[in-house]
Write a protein that holds these residues in place. Structure first.
Motif, PDB file in Angstrom:
ATOM      1  N   HIS A  94       1.518   6.022   8.434  1.00 24.61           N
ATOM      2  CA  HIS A  94       2.240   5.889   8.246  1.00 24.61           C
ATOM      3  C   HIS A  94       3.361   5.949   9.675  1.00 24.61           C
ATOM      4  CE1 HIS A  94       1.984   3.650   4.663  1.00 24.61           C
ATOM      5  NE2 HIS A  94       2.880   3.848   4.157  1.00 24.61           N
ATOM      6  N   GLN A 124       8.143   2.560   4.581  1.00 26.04           N
ATOM      7  CA  GLN A 124       7.132   3.521   4.944  1.00 26.04           C
ATOM      8  C   GLN A 124       7.727   4.565   5.169  1.00 26.04           C
ATOM      9  OE1 GLN A 124       3.941   2.417   6.875  1.00 26.04           O
ATOM     10  NE2 GLN A 124       3.866   0.436   7.092  1.00 26.04           N
ATOM     11  N   ALA A 187      -4.759   0.148   6.384  1.00 26.49           N
ATOM     12  CA  ALA A 187      -4.241   1.289   5.386  1.00 26.49           C
ATOM     13  C   ALA A 187      -4.330   0.727   3.858  1.00 26.49           C
ATOM     14  CB  ALA A 187      -1.699   0.933   5.480  1.00 26.49           C
ATOM     15  N   VAL A 210       0.841   0.567  -1.755  1.00 23.29           N
ATOM     16  CA  VAL A 210       0.622  -0.529  -0.422  1.00 23.29           C
ATOM     17  C   VAL A 210      -0.367  -1.321  -0.166  1.00 23.29           C
ATOM     18  CG1 VAL A 210      -0.819   0.643   1.757  1.00 23.29           C
ATOM     19  CG2 VAL A 210       1.023   2.664   0.003  1.00 23.29           C
TER      20      VAL A 210
END
Length: 227
Positions: A94, A124, A187, A210
């Motif tokens: 992040h 984030q 991610a 996420v």
């Protein structure tokens, strides 16, 4: 009144007085023997003078500061090794996304790219705070000695980061979207993997969030590249 009558009256009066005294003593004794109610147990105060830790809220909720002993008493050891690994890896992941997004206001030409960078910073940044507080609440270190974060899926190389910092206008927009799309894909992969092997429900909810949100942003960036 005869002598006998006076004697009888005196005897009755004496007996009556004795009865009154006896009743009074009995009432007094029963009150003395009565056990007073036990005091209520004291509840723990949130104003403890001991050390405090930040306790993460659920995703989207603010964290709270609570006494450390209270956290140790209530926090269940529901997480496993993969949960802790995911958190430690997602923090630097992040962080690089924030580094990339911070370049956009002065370099991007497309308002949509600037808006995308703003959303990444707004989302984030608090997520990093959440992940750090998750580790702190469990007494876990944030760093992994000897691990090369550059090997994580989606992490951009130092050379690529320099190229992005040097780019301007439309060149920056194209490079930013391509790099951030790849970064987001990493991610999503990390989060999807955790959903398969993680243990803690709260962290599972975070990973799912996420994966969903960054997939949405990947689709938006594909539209930007196609336009």
């Amino acid at each position: 009144m005869t002598v006998r009558g006076r004697w009888v009256l005196a005897a009755v009066t004496t007996v009556a007085l004795l009865l009154v005294v006896a009743v009074a003593l009995l009432r007094s004794g029963s009150g003395a023997d009565r056990t007073p109610p036990a005091p209520k147990a004291a509840t723990a105060s949130s104003d403890s003078d001991g050390p405090s830790v930040v306790v993460p809220g659920r995703p989207g909720e603010s964290a709270q500061v609570r006494p450390a002993d209270e956290v140790r008493a209530t926090a269940s050891p529901a997480h496993n090794t993969m949960d802790a690994w995911f958190v430690r890896m997602m923090i630097p992941h992040h962080a690089q996304a924030l580094e990339m997004a911070a370049l956009a206001p002065e370099r991007a030409a497309d308002p949509q790219v600037k808006a995308l960078a703003d959303r990444i910073r707004a989302g984030q940044g608090p997520e990093i705070d959440y992940l750090r507080s998750w580790l702190q609440a469990r007494g876990l270190p944030a760093e992994v000695a000897g691990h090369d974060h550059g090997t994580m899926r989606g992490m951009q190389s130092p050379e690529a980061m320099r190229r992005l910092a040097d780019a301007r206008g439309a060149d920056f927009d194209r490079l930013f979207v391509r790099m951030m799309s790849d970064h987001h894909a990493g991610a999503v992969e990390m989060s999807t993997n955790l959903l398969k092997v993680g243990a803690e429900p709260m962290l599972q909810e975070f990973a799912n969030s996420v994966a969903v949100e960054q997939n949405v942003e990947i689709n938006r960036m594909r539209e930007l590249l196609a336009s």
